[in-house]
Each structure stands twice: as structure tokens, then as C-alpha cells.
Design a protein around this motif. Structure first.
Motif, PDB file in Angstrom:
ATOM      1  N   TYR A 144      -0.459   4.293  -4.595  1.00 47.53           N
ATOM      2  CA  TYR A 144       0.061   3.850  -5.888  1.00 47.53           C
ATOM      3  C   TYR A 144       1.429   4.488  -6.102  1.00 47.53           C
ATOM      4  O   TYR A 144       1.573   5.704  -6.025  1.00 47.53           O
ATOM      5  CB  TYR A 144      -0.905   4.279  -7.009  1.00 47.53           C
ATOM      6  CG  TYR A 144      -0.344   4.102  -8.404  1.00 47.53           C
ATOM      7  CD1 TYR A 144      -0.046   2.828  -8.896  1.00 47.53           C
ATOM      8  CD2 TYR A 144      -0.086   5.204  -9.221  1.00 47.53           C
ATOM      9  CE1 TYR A 144       0.485   2.663 -10.166  1.00 47.53           C
ATOM     10  CE2 TYR A 144       0.440   5.041 -10.499  1.00 47.53           C
ATOM     11  CZ  TYR A 144       0.722   3.770 -10.969  1.00 47.53           C
ATOM     12  OH  TYR A 144       1.253   3.611 -12.220  1.00 47.53           O
ATOM     13  N   VAL A 145       2.437   3.650  -6.331  1.00 46.26           N
ATOM     14  CA  VAL A 145       3.760   4.164  -6.645  1.00 46.26           C
ATOM     15  C   VAL A 145       3.863   4.202  -8.168  1.00 46.26           C
ATOM     16  O   VAL A 145       3.782   3.151  -8.809  1.00 46.26           O
ATOM     17  CB  VAL A 145       4.876   3.257  -6.061  1.00 46.26           C
ATOM     18  CG1 VAL A 145       6.254   3.844  -6.356  1.00 46.26           C
ATOM     19  CG2 VAL A 145       4.677   3.060  -4.576  1.00 46.26           C
ATOM     20  N   PRO A 146       3.996   5.414  -8.762  1.00 46.76           N
ATOM     21  CA  PRO A 146       4.016   5.494 -10.225  1.00 46.76           C
ATOM     22  C   PRO A 146       4.999   4.505 -10.843  1.00 46.76           C
ATOM     23  O   PRO A 146       6.143   4.400 -10.401  1.00 46.76           O
ATOM     24  CB  PRO A 146       4.458   6.943 -10.475  1.00 46.76           C
ATOM     25  CG  PRO A 146       3.959   7.688  -9.282  1.00 46.76           C
ATOM     26  CD  PRO A 146       4.103   6.739  -8.131  1.00 46.76           C
ATOM     27  N   GLY A 147       4.518   3.771 -11.815  1.00 44.48           N
ATOM     28  CA  GLY A 147       5.382   2.807 -12.504  1.00 44.48           C
ATOM     29  C   GLY A 147       5.131   1.385 -12.035  1.00 44.48           C
ATOM     30  O   GLY A 147       5.517   0.431 -12.700  1.00 44.48           O
ATOM     31  N   SER A 148       4.472   1.210 -10.881  1.00 46.23           N
ATOM     32  CA  SER A 148       4.285  -0.162 -10.398  1.00 46.23           C
ATOM     33  C   SER A 148       3.021  -0.758 -11.021  1.00 46.23           C
ATOM     34  O   SER A 148       2.175  -0.042 -11.551  1.00 46.23           O
ATOM     35  CB  SER A 148       4.210  -0.195  -8.871  1.00 46.23           C
ATOM     36  OG  SER A 148       2.954   0.239  -8.443  1.00 46.23           O
ATOM     37  N   SER A 149       2.889  -2.082 -10.929  1.00 46.78           N
ATOM     38  CA  SER A 149       1.718  -2.680 -11.563  1.00 46.78           C
ATOM     39  C   SER A 149       0.669  -3.097 -10.540  1.00 46.78           C
ATOM     40  O   SER A 149      -0.192  -3.921 -10.835  1.00 46.78           O
ATOM     41  CB  SER A 149       2.110  -3.834 -12.482  1.00 46.78           C
ATOM     42  OG  SER A 149       3.271  -4.427 -12.037  1.00 46.78           O
ATOM     43  N   THR A 150       0.766  -2.506  -9.352  1.00 47.42           N
ATOM     44  CA  THR A 150      -0.279  -2.759  -8.347  1.00 47.42           C
ATOM     45  C   THR A 150      -0.615  -1.455  -7.637  1.00 47.42           C
ATOM     46  O   THR A 150       0.137  -0.484  -7.722  1.00 47.42           O
ATOM     47  CB  THR A 150       0.206  -3.747  -7.262  1.00 47.42           C
ATOM     48  OG1 THR A 150       1.439  -3.248  -6.754  1.00 47.42           O
ATOM     49  CG2 THR A 150       0.358  -5.137  -7.778  1.00 47.42           C
ATOM     50  N   PHE A 151      -1.740  -1.447  -6.950  1.00 48.43           N
ATOM     51  CA  PHE A 151      -2.080  -0.336  -6.059  1.00 48.43           C
ATOM     52  C   PHE A 151      -2.885  -0.908  -4.904  1.00 48.43           C
ATOM     53  O   PHE A 151      -3.360  -2.051  -4.969  1.00 48.43           O
ATOM     54  CB  PHE A 151      -2.857   0.759  -6.798  1.00 48.43           C
ATOM     55  CG  PHE A 151      -4.178   0.310  -7.347  1.00 48.43           C
ATOM     56  CD1 PHE A 151      -5.330   0.369  -6.574  1.00 48.43           C
ATOM     57  CD2 PHE A 151      -4.268  -0.180  -8.648  1.00 48.43           C
ATOM     58  CE1 PHE A 151      -6.546  -0.066  -7.080  1.00 48.43           C
ATOM     59  CE2 PHE A 151      -5.480  -0.624  -9.154  1.00 48.43           C
ATOM     60  CZ  PHE A 151      -6.622  -0.567  -8.371  1.00 48.43           C
ATOM     61  N   GLU A 152      -2.985  -0.113  -3.875  1.00 47.59           N
ATOM     62  CA  GLU A 152      -3.663  -0.594  -2.666  1.00 47.59           C
ATOM     63  C   GLU A 152      -4.805   0.370  -2.378  1.00 47.59           C
ATOM     64  O   GLU A 152      -4.588   1.584  -2.392  1.00 47.59           O
ATOM     65  CB  GLU A 152      -2.630  -0.467  -1.553  1.00 47.59           C
ATOM     66  CG  GLU A 152      -2.710  -1.436  -0.425  1.00 47.59           C
ATOM     67  CD  GLU A 152      -1.598  -1.083   0.561  1.00 47.59           C
ATOM     68  OE1 GLU A 152      -1.946  -0.659   1.660  1.00 47.59           O
ATOM     69  OE2 GLU A 152      -0.401  -1.177   0.184  1.00 47.59           O
ATOM     70  N   ILE A 153      -5.989  -0.162  -2.118  1.00 54.22           N
ATOM     71  CA  ILE A 153      -7.112   0.735  -1.792  1.00 54.22           C
ATOM     72  C   ILE A 153      -7.060   1.059  -0.298  1.00 54.22           C
ATOM     73  O   ILE A 153      -6.950   0.162   0.536  1.00 54.22           O
ATOM     74  CB  ILE A 153      -8.455   0.091  -2.165  1.00 54.22           C
ATOM     75  CG1 ILE A 153      -8.502  -0.095  -3.699  1.00 54.22           C
ATOM     76  CG2 ILE A 153      -9.624   0.953  -1.691  1.00 54.22           C
ATOM     77  CD1 ILE A 153      -9.727  -0.780  -4.223  1.00 54.22           C
ATOM     78  N   PHE A 154      -7.061   2.361   0.025  1.00 49.15           N
ATOM     79  CA  PHE A 154      -6.973   2.784   1.422  1.00 49.15           C
ATOM     80  C   PHE A 154      -8.281   2.589   2.163  1.00 49.15           C
ATOM     81  O   PHE A 154      -8.353   1.905   3.154  1.00 49.15           O
ATOM     82  CB  PHE A 154      -6.586   4.271   1.502  1.00 49.15           C
ATOM     83  CG  PHE A 154      -5.107   4.481   1.453  1.00 49.15           C
ATOM     84  CD1 PHE A 154      -4.247   3.648   2.152  1.00 49.15           C
ATOM     85  CD2 PHE A 154      -4.571   5.531   0.721  1.00 49.15           C
ATOM     86  CE1 PHE A 154      -2.878   3.844   2.116  1.00 49.15           C
ATOM     87  CE2 PHE A 154      -3.206   5.726   0.677  1.00 49.15           C
ATOM     88  CZ  PHE A 154      -2.358   4.888   1.371  1.00 49.15           C
ATOM     89  N   ALA A 155      -9.323   3.237   1.614  1.00 48.41           N
ATOM     90  CA  ALA A 155     -10.592   3.225   2.345  1.00 48.41           C
ATOM     91  C   ALA A 155     -11.702   2.848   1.384  1.00 48.41           C
ATOM     92  O   ALA A 155     -12.260   3.696   0.686  1.00 48.41           O
ATOM     93  CB  ALA A 155     -10.842   4.601   2.943  1.00 48.41           C
ATOM     94  N   ARG A 156     -11.966   1.542   1.325  1.00 48.16           N
ATOM     95  CA  ARG A 156     -12.968   1.038   0.385  1.00 48.16           C
ATOM     96  C   ARG A 156     -14.322   1.718   0.617  1.00 48.16           C
ATOM     97  O   ARG A 156     -15.070   2.000  -0.319  1.00 48.16           O
ATOM     98  CB  ARG A 156     -13.077  -0.481   0.565  1.00 48.16           C
ATOM     99  CG  ARG A 156     -13.747  -1.214  -0.567  1.00 48.16           C
ATOM    100  CD  ARG A 156     -13.495  -2.712  -0.483  1.00 48.16           C
ATOM    101  NE  ARG A 156     -12.202  -3.086  -1.049  1.00 48.16           N
ATOM    102  CZ  ARG A 156     -11.995  -3.253  -2.349  1.00 48.16           C
ATOM    103  NH1 ARG A 156     -12.971  -3.094  -3.197  1.00 48.16           N
ATOM    104  NH2 ARG A 156     -10.804  -3.591  -2.801  1.00 48.16           N
ATOM    105  N   LYS A 174     -14.932   4.676   1.379  1.00 47.50           N
ATOM    106  CA  LYS A 174     -15.012   6.046   0.848  1.00 47.50           C
ATOM    107  C   LYS A 174     -15.362   6.060  -0.650  1.00 47.50           C
ATOM    108  O   LYS A 174     -15.700   7.089  -1.219  1.00 47.50           O
ATOM    109  CB  LYS A 174     -13.648   6.740   1.013  1.00 47.50           C
ATOM    110  CG  LYS A 174     -13.462   7.471   2.331  1.00 47.50           C
ATOM    111  CD  LYS A 174     -12.352   8.481   2.136  1.00 47.50           C
ATOM    112  CE  LYS A 174     -11.610   8.776   3.395  1.00 47.50           C
ATOM    113  NZ  LYS A 174     -10.296   9.348   3.118  1.00 47.50           N
ATOM    114  N   LEU A 175     -15.213   4.892  -1.297  1.00 48.70           N
ATOM    115  CA  LEU A 175     -15.416   4.834  -2.750  1.00 48.70           C
ATOM    116  C   LEU A 175     -16.895   4.712  -3.088  1.00 48.70           C
ATOM    117  O   LEU A 175     -17.629   3.970  -2.425  1.00 48.70           O
ATOM    118  CB  LEU A 175     -14.689   3.624  -3.345  1.00 48.70           C
ATOM    119  CG  LEU A 175     -13.184   3.532  -3.135  1.00 48.70           C
ATOM    120  CD1 LEU A 175     -12.662   2.219  -3.696  1.00 48.70           C
ATOM    121  CD2 LEU A 175     -12.491   4.695  -3.837  1.00 48.70           C
TER     122      LEU A 175
END
Ligand SMILES: Nc1nc2c(ncn2[C@@H]2O[C@H](COP(=O)(O)OP(=O)(O)OP(=O)(O)O)[C@@H](O)[C@H]2O)c(=O)[nH]1
Ligand SMILES: [Mg+2]
Length: 393
Positions: free
Chosen positions: A267-279, A281-282
């Protein structure tokens, strides 16, 4: 650069502060969780010039992700402020002294309207009231400081023939207020040089001085649970008052930054998206939380990075300048674009030299605009994104 986080108790100041800095501070759903001020490093973000020069930067301070450069700024989270704090209510306003060195203030408002002016649970609270009373308290704090020494200042002006500007500059020097800001406030308030002034004139002067020296940007927090009505109401009120406002959710930003910190998402602070690295692990709870956050982000960014950026670049009009030691854009260790410095609006090439090292300023011969190769004098006023080499004797 110091950014003060202010607001009533329970508004989400510490949540905002923790989201911006990842500092370990206490957050809780009751008033006066924070008693002692917290200070930590957060970041202001800007498009890095690395893309334009087609290089990869290596920052000595802060970091750069996807050509977004994150430049360190200090943040201070103070105790909650209640009406009449200047008369000693709540935790009083002694802690406001923690804000003396602040350059700009972010006023956190609980836009959900579910906490009253003391941070206690309620319903249908008028969210605009927070902006009104917090600004009144900040002004009252400064007025109190001025009135405490007013007789002494008057005597100095009369007997020692010190100018009004000098006397006030001396009085407010501990609040990081400059001569220039005092002059502007005197002109704006129409304060005369005669030593006798009414309380009303002093109040008006302090009001102008506060808005110049400790400008405020509003952060409408908790929009994940706020009604559209409240958001519109606060937006219109801020507009009427000439205040900038950014809406968002500190709690969602905090969740994103913590998940990124633990390597679960990118997640890049300020952006409106994020990418899950290792589903894999959640756990189920984390998966649900992230999918809720994704839905929120589709409607709205969290606003935390945006309000910090607006405070520094919009309100304070700071510029980012990249000092380098040669045309390869490096320092002597070969770091590419090693520094991105925040410089005030009217800063010159000589101010930049001073900001790097006083020896550079002492031996200053010229500055070179690395883009054009043009020689610049010490009085050259820096522009945003300038890449500058300082030539010394
Ligand atoms: N729904 C929601 N809750 C939030 C948000 N930000 C903060 N909160 C909650 O608001 C409550 C108060 O948060 P704090 O950060 O401790 O508030 P504070 O302003 O620092 O409070 P004091 O230190 O007591 O002055 C906590 O329960 C937070 O989880 C948000 O964006 N959305
Ligand atoms: Mg707090």
C-alpha cells in the motif's frame, strides 16, 4: 517542519498520528486518552523528479515508492481540547504550549457527530461546533500570552522606544513567530502604533496572528460512520470560514499502514488501492476487514496523506528542492537525488545552502540549475522541484 494535531477529546487525533507515523501510542474510545504529547516522524509525499531524469533515486532520509517521494516531517499529537480550556477546564490549556513550535495545525473533527464537545458519546452533535470552539480556544491561548505581558510591553514601547513590531516579535519569539508574520498581522488587524489599545483590538490582532502563524486545515475524520448530511454541513461551514477541509478515515489508514508494515499488503500511502501479497497468510477476520476497506477506498481515499500534503504544500506553500553535488545528480557517496528538502515559499539559493550546511552558505559562490546548466545568484527564489548544485569558493 512540525505539524500539530489538534481537536477535541476522542476525535481520532492519536489514530491519525499513529497512522501517519506508526508510532506506538494509546488509542481508546474515551476522552483524554492522551495526556502527554507524542512526537514522531511522518511523511509528506510528492512526485519525485527521478522519473523526469530517468534515474532511480536513493534517499538518505525518507523513502520513494513508485516515483512518490516521502519526505520526513515531524508530527505532534496533543491532549484533547474542550471549550473554556483557557480558563482551566479539561486538561486546561497548558499543554497547548506543546504547539509552540508547530508550523501548521491539522484540526481533527469527528464528522460522525457521535461524540460531544468533551468527547463523550452523544447523537446528532453539531460537527461545525468543533471547528468554532477549537479555533476560539487557540486564539484565547495566544491572547492570554499577550495580555500577561501587555503592560510590560507598553512600557518598553514608551520608555525604551522599541517599535511595536519588535516588542511583539520578542514576545512571540517562543512561538516560532517571525517579524514578517507580526507585520502582516498588524496590517491585517489595522493595529495602530499608539500604545493604548482596546481589548477588542488586541483580540482582533491575535486572531489575525494565529491564522497567519499557526494556520489550520480541517480533517473531517470518521467518514466511514458519518452521514452525508454531516459531511456536507462541515464542508459548507469550512468554506464559509475560508478553511480548507479534507475528509477521510484515520482508522482505515491505520489498518492499511499496519497491514503493509506486517507485509500482508502493498500500500502506497495516499493511494486508493492496495495489493494483497499473500492471501493464504490472512485469517478470516483479516480477509473480511480488507474487503471492507477495499469497498471504502472505491468511494473515497483515507485522506490522511492528502491532508498532510495540503497542509505543507497548500497552506504553507512549501517547495521541494533537490540539492546534488554534480551533474550525475548524486552526492559524494554516489546516492542519486539523495535529499529532497522542504523549503519555505520565498526561500533563496542561499537559504538552500544554509539548510544543507552553514559552511556552504559562508563560501557560497553561485548555484547551478542542473536542468538548464544556468548559473543562479544567491537571491534566486527557489522553485518547486528545482535540482540545484551549490558552487563554493
Ligand atoms: N469509525 C471510526 N472510528 C475512529 C476513526 N478514527 C478514530 N476512531 C476511533 O475514535 C476513538 C478515539 O480515538 P483516539 O485516536 O484515541 O482519539 P483522540 O482524539 O486521540 O482522543 P484523546 O486522546 O482522548 O483526546 C477510538 O475508539 C478510535 O478507534 C475513524 O476514522 N473511524
Ligand atoms: Mg489521543
Amino acid at each position: 517542519m512540525l505539524i500539530g494535531i489538534v481537536g477535541k477529546p476522542n476525535a481520532g487525533k492519536s489514530t491519525f498520528f499513529k497512522a501517519a507515523t506508526l508510532a506506538d501510542v494509546e488509542i481508546a474510545n474515551y476522552a483524554f486518552t492522551t495526556i502527554k504529547a507524542n512526537q514522531a516522524i511522518g511523511y509528506v509525499s510528492t512526485d519525485c523528479v527521478e522519473a523526469e531524469f530517468n534515474v532511480r533515486c536513493r534517499p538518505r532520509h525518507g523513502f520513494c515508492i513508485n516515483a512518490k517521494r516521502f519526505i520526513p516531517v515531524k508530527l505532534i499529537d496533543v491532549a484533547g481540547l474542550v471549550p473554556k480550556a483557557h480558563e482551566g477546564r479539561g486538561l486546561g490549556n497548558k499543554f497547548l504550549d506543546d504547539l509552540r513550535q508547530a508550523d501548521v495545525l491539522i484540526l481533527i473533527v469527528d464528522t460522525s457527530g457521535t461524540t460531544d464537545e468533551e468527547g463523550k458519546p452523544t447523537t446528532n452533535y453539531d460537527v461545525c461546533n468543533d471547528v468554532r470552539f477549537i479555533i476560539d480556544e487557540l486564539n484565547a491561548w495566544m491572547l492570554q500570552l499577550l495580555k500577561k505581558d501587555w503592560l510590560m510591553l507598553k512600557r518598553k514601547i514608551k520608555i525604551e522606544h522599541i517599535s511595536l513590531v519588535d516588542a511583539l516579535a520578542e514576545k512571540f519569539s517562543g512561538l516560532k513567530i517571525t517579524h514578517e508574520q507580526i507585520k502582516k498581522a498588524i496590517a491585517k488587524a489595522g493595529l495602530s502604533e499608539t500604545p493604548d489599545r482596546s481589548d477588542e483590538q488586541l483580540e482582533n490582532f491575535v486572531c489575525c496572528l494565529r491564522s497567519i502563524a499557526k494556520p489550520i486545515i480541517v480533517f473531517g475524520n470518521k467518514i466511514d460512520i458519518a452521514s452525508k448530511q454531516n459531511i456536507t454541513k462541515l464542508e459548507q461551514f469550512c468554506q464559509q470560514q475560508g478553511l480548507s477541509v479534507v475528509f477521510g478515515s484515520a482508522e482505515i489508514e491505520l489498518a492499511l499502514r499496519e497491514a503493509a508494515h506486517h507485509g500482508l499488503i502493498k500500500y502506497v500511502p495516499g493511494s486508493s488501492t492496495f495489493e494483497i501479497f499473500a492471501r493464504e497468510k490472512l485469517n478470516e477476520k483479516q480477509r473480511q476487514a480488507l474487503s471492507k476497506i477495499k469497498m471504502f477506498l472505491q468511494e473515497h481515499p483515507t485522506g490522511v496523506q492528502e491532508v498532510i500534503n495540503k497542509a505543507v504544500f497548500g497552506l504553507l506553500k512549501y517547495k521541494v528542492v533537490y540539492p546534488v553535488e554534480n551533474e550525475k545528480l548524486t552526492d559524494k557517496d554516489g546516492n542519486v537525488l539523495p535529499d529532497a528538502l522542504l523549503m519555505p515559499e520565498h526561500a533563496t539559493a542561499l537559504d538552500l545552502a544554509e539548510a544543507i550546511h552553514s559552511d556552504l552558505a559562508k563560501n557560497f559562490v553561485a548555484a547551478i540549475d542542473v536542468r538548464t546548466g544556468k548559473r543562479l545568484s544567491k537571491d534566486y527564489v527557489l522553485k518547486h522541484n528545482d535540482v540545484i548544485r551549490i558552487v563554493t569558493s
